[in-house]
Design a protein around this motif. Structure first.
Motif, PDB file in Angstrom:
ATOM      1  N   GLU A  13       0.765  -1.249  -0.002  1.00  0.00           N
ATOM      2  CA  GLU A  13       0.028   0.135   0.210  1.00  0.00           C
ATOM      3  C   GLU A  13       0.936   1.316   0.256  1.00  0.00           C
ATOM      4  O   GLU A  13       0.564   2.302  -1.088  1.00  0.00           O
ATOM      5  CB  GLU A  13      -0.465  -0.075   1.090  1.00  0.00           C
ATOM      6  N   ILE A  14       1.842   1.189   0.486  1.00  0.00           N
ATOM      7  CA  ILE A  14       2.530   2.392   0.460  1.00  0.00           C
ATOM      8  C   ILE A  14       3.890   2.261  -0.581  1.00  0.00           C
ATOM      9  O   ILE A  14       4.055   3.423  -0.727  1.00  0.00           O
ATOM     10  CB  ILE A  14       3.294   2.363   2.328  1.00  0.00           C
ATOM     11  N   ALA A  15       3.898   1.567  -0.903  1.00  0.00           N
ATOM     12  CA  ALA A  15       4.744   1.639  -1.890  1.00  0.00           C
ATOM     13  C   ALA A  15       4.232   2.301  -3.233  1.00  0.00           C
ATOM     14  O   ALA A  15       4.324   2.586  -3.990  1.00  0.00           O
ATOM     15  CB  ALA A  15       5.432   0.492  -2.128  1.00  0.00           C
ATOM     16  N   ARG A  16       2.500   1.294  -2.961  1.00  0.00           N
ATOM     17  CA  ARG A  16       2.115   1.799  -4.381  1.00  0.00           C
ATOM     18  C   ARG A  16       1.803   3.459  -3.967  1.00  0.00           C
ATOM     19  O   ARG A  16       1.095   4.369  -4.935  1.00  0.00           O
ATOM     20  CB  ARG A  16       0.348   1.542  -4.415  1.00  0.00           C
ATOM     21  N   SER A  17       1.193   3.935  -3.459  1.00  0.00           N
ATOM     22  CA  SER A  17       0.562   5.181  -2.868  1.00  0.00           C
ATOM     23  C   SER A  17       1.831   6.739  -3.351  1.00  0.00           C
ATOM     24  O   SER A  17       1.737   7.688  -3.585  1.00  0.00           O
ATOM     25  CB  SER A  17       1.242   6.212  -1.369  1.00  0.00           C
ATOM     26  N   GLY A  18       2.922   6.178  -3.712  1.00  0.00           N
ATOM     27  CA  GLY A  18       3.891   7.247  -4.026  1.00  0.00           C
ATOM     28  C   GLY A  18       4.458   7.927  -3.042  1.00  0.00           C
ATOM     29  O   GLY A  18       5.216   9.224  -3.358  1.00  0.00           O
ATOM     30  N   GLU A  19       4.040   7.997  -1.864  1.00  0.00           N
ATOM     31  CA  GLU A  19       4.527   8.885   0.067  1.00  0.00           C
ATOM     32  C   GLU A  19       6.447   8.591  -0.262  1.00  0.00           C
ATOM     33  O   GLU A  19       6.201   9.591   0.190  1.00  0.00           O
ATOM     34  CB  GLU A  19       3.735   9.179   0.763  1.00  0.00           C
ATOM     35  N   ALA A  21      10.548   7.652  -1.543  1.00  0.00           N
ATOM     36  CA  ALA A  21      11.286   7.503  -1.448  1.00  0.00           C
ATOM     37  C   ALA A  21      12.237   6.938  -2.496  1.00  0.00           C
ATOM     38  O   ALA A  21      12.324   6.076  -3.102  1.00  0.00           O
ATOM     39  CB  ALA A  21      12.412   8.668  -1.596  1.00  0.00           C
ATOM     40  N   ASP A  22      11.807   5.392  -1.061  1.00  0.00           N
ATOM     41  CA  ASP A  22      13.211   4.159  -1.211  1.00  0.00           C
ATOM     42  C   ASP A  22      12.867   3.054  -0.734  1.00  0.00           C
ATOM     43  O   ASP A  22      11.713   3.601   0.483  1.00  0.00           O
ATOM     44  CB  ASP A  22      14.835   4.870  -1.399  1.00  0.00           C
ATOM     45  N   ILE A  23      12.780   1.956  -0.587  1.00  0.00           N
ATOM     46  CA  ILE A  23      12.965   1.206   0.756  1.00  0.00           C
ATOM     47  C   ILE A  23      13.182   1.494   2.181  1.00  0.00           C
ATOM     48  O   ILE A  23      12.446   1.062   2.977  1.00  0.00           O
ATOM     49  CB  ILE A  23      13.822  -0.484   0.753  1.00  0.00           C
ATOM     50  N   ALA A  24      14.568   2.175   2.532  1.00  0.00           N
ATOM     51  CA  ALA A  24      14.819   2.923   3.697  1.00  0.00           C
ATOM     52  C   ALA A  24      14.116   3.403   4.393  1.00  0.00           C
ATOM     53  O   ALA A  24      13.193   3.896   5.626  1.00  0.00           O
ATOM     54  CB  ALA A  24      15.991   3.722   3.722  1.00  0.00           C
ATOM     55  N   ALA A  25      12.796   4.406   3.359  1.00  0.00           N
ATOM     56  CA  ALA A  25      11.656   5.493   3.525  1.00  0.00           C
ATOM     57  C   ALA A  25      10.365   4.439   4.463  1.00  0.00           C
ATOM     58  O   ALA A  25      10.113   4.786   4.934  1.00  0.00           O
ATOM     59  CB  ALA A  25      11.509   6.548   2.591  1.00  0.00           C
ATOM     60  N   LEU A  26      10.855   3.757   3.465  1.00  0.00           N
ATOM     61  CA  LEU A  26       9.473   2.577   2.985  1.00  0.00           C
ATOM     62  C   LEU A  26       9.588   1.715   4.850  1.00  0.00           C
ATOM     63  O   LEU A  26       8.394   1.762   5.705  1.00  0.00           O
ATOM     64  CB  LEU A  26       9.352   1.602   2.407  1.00  0.00           C
ATOM     65  N   ARG A  27      10.648   0.898   4.627  1.00  0.00           N
ATOM     66  CA  ARG A  27      11.335   0.317   6.258  1.00  0.00           C
ATOM     67  C   ARG A  27      10.524   2.082   7.398  1.00  0.00           C
ATOM     68  O   ARG A  27      10.050   1.261   8.422  1.00  0.00           O
ATOM     69  CB  ARG A  27      12.109  -0.081   6.811  1.00  0.00           C
ATOM     70  N   ALA A  28      11.084   3.495   7.408  1.00  0.00           N
ATOM     71  CA  ALA A  28      10.934   4.016   8.438  1.00  0.00           C
ATOM     72  C   ALA A  28       8.929   4.075   8.646  1.00  0.00           C
ATOM     73  O   ALA A  28       9.121   3.913   9.920  1.00  0.00           O
ATOM     74  CB  ALA A  28      11.505   5.301   8.332  1.00  0.00           C
ATOM     75  N   LEU A  51       9.137  -4.024  -4.677  1.00  0.00           N
ATOM     76  CA  LEU A  51       8.668  -3.007  -4.144  1.00  0.00           C
ATOM     77  C   LEU A  51       8.955  -1.789  -4.347  1.00  0.00           C
ATOM     78  O   LEU A  51       8.390  -1.325  -4.746  1.00  0.00           O
ATOM     79  CB  LEU A  51       8.754  -2.600  -2.207  1.00  0.00           C
ATOM     80  N   THR A  52      10.575  -2.000  -4.499  1.00  0.00           N
ATOM     81  CA  THR A  52      11.675  -1.143  -5.520  1.00  0.00           C
ATOM     82  C   THR A  52      10.753  -0.957  -6.960  1.00  0.00           C
ATOM     83  O   THR A  52      10.589   1.356  -6.867  1.00  0.00           O
ATOM     84  CB  THR A  52      12.779  -1.136  -5.622  1.00  0.00           C
ATOM     85  N   ARG A  53      10.285  -1.394  -7.429  1.00  0.00           N
ATOM     86  CA  ARG A  53       9.367  -0.730  -9.098  1.00  0.00           C
ATOM     87  C   ARG A  53       7.812  -0.584  -8.394  1.00  0.00           C
ATOM     88  O   ARG A  53       7.864   0.092  -8.762  1.00  0.00           O
ATOM     89  CB  ARG A  53       8.695  -2.409 -10.153  1.00  0.00           C
ATOM     90  N   MET A  54       7.383  -0.495  -7.837  1.00  0.00           N
ATOM     91  CA  MET A  54       6.099  -0.629  -7.309  1.00  0.00           C
ATOM     92  C   MET A  54       6.000   1.172  -6.619  1.00  0.00           C
ATOM     93  O   MET A  54       5.727   2.063  -6.876  1.00  0.00           O
ATOM     94  CB  MET A  54       5.824  -0.658  -6.221  1.00  0.00           C
ATOM     95  N   ILE A  55       7.587   1.588  -6.195  1.00  0.00           N
ATOM     96  CA  ILE A  55       7.407   2.838  -5.584  1.00  0.00           C
ATOM     97  C   ILE A  55       8.275   3.423  -6.993  1.00  0.00           C
ATOM     98  O   ILE A  55       7.770   4.825  -6.887  1.00  0.00           O
ATOM     99  CB  ILE A  55       9.212   2.923  -4.662  1.00  0.00           C
ATOM    100  N   THR A  56       8.765   3.385  -7.770  1.00  0.00           N
ATOM    101  CA  THR A  56       9.940   3.879  -9.049  1.00  0.00           C
ATOM    102  C   THR A  56       8.193   3.941 -10.126  1.00  0.00           C
ATOM    103  O   THR A  56       7.680   5.425 -10.070  1.00  0.00           O
ATOM    104  CB  THR A  56      10.343   3.153  -9.802  1.00  0.00           C
ATOM    105  N   GLU A  57       7.122   3.031 -10.155  1.00  0.00           N
ATOM    106  CA  GLU A  57       6.150   3.334 -11.187  1.00  0.00           C
ATOM    107  C   GLU A  57       5.288   4.117 -10.229  1.00  0.00           C
ATOM    108  O   GLU A  57       4.748   5.503 -10.784  1.00  0.00           O
ATOM    109  CB  GLU A  57       5.292   1.947 -11.206  1.00  0.00           C
ATOM    110  N   ALA A  58       4.707   4.187  -9.478  1.00  0.00           N
ATOM    111  CA  ALA A  58       4.162   5.655  -7.930  1.00  0.00           C
ATOM    112  C   ALA A  58       4.767   6.735  -8.296  1.00  0.00           C
ATOM    113  O   ALA A  58       3.979   7.320  -8.986  1.00  0.00           O
ATOM    114  CB  ALA A  58       3.934   5.197  -6.617  1.00  0.00           C
TER     115      ALA A  58
END
Length: 68
Positions: A13-19, A21-28, A51-58
């Motif tokens: 959910e977080i990765a798809r949100s685009g909020e 920037a990367d896995i480290a931020a997602l973990r935080a 997850l990285t692909r999802m973040i990039t696309e979002a």
């Protein structure tokens, strides 16, 4: 009674949100939401790549805010 999403579901959910920037931020974000074992669960290479692909696309599809 409200059920909490699993850590992987919430990560998606977080990765798809685009909020984030990367896995480290997602973990935080996950850790701040009470998912204390986020680093261990998201440590696998395959899941990190997905997850990285999802973040990039979002982030590519999200409109950018003008800089002030």
């Amino acid at each position: 009674m409200e059920t909490r999403a699993s850590i992987v579901e919430r990560a998606f959910e977080i990765a798809r949100s685009g909020e984030v920037a990367d896995i480290a931020a997602l973990r935080a974000v996950l850790i701040s939401e009470g998912y204390a074992n986020a680093a261990q669960i998201l440590g696998g290479r395959s899941l990190k790549l997905q997850l990285t692909r999802m973040i990039t696309e979002a982030r590519m599809s999200k409109p950018r805010r003008p800089q002030q």
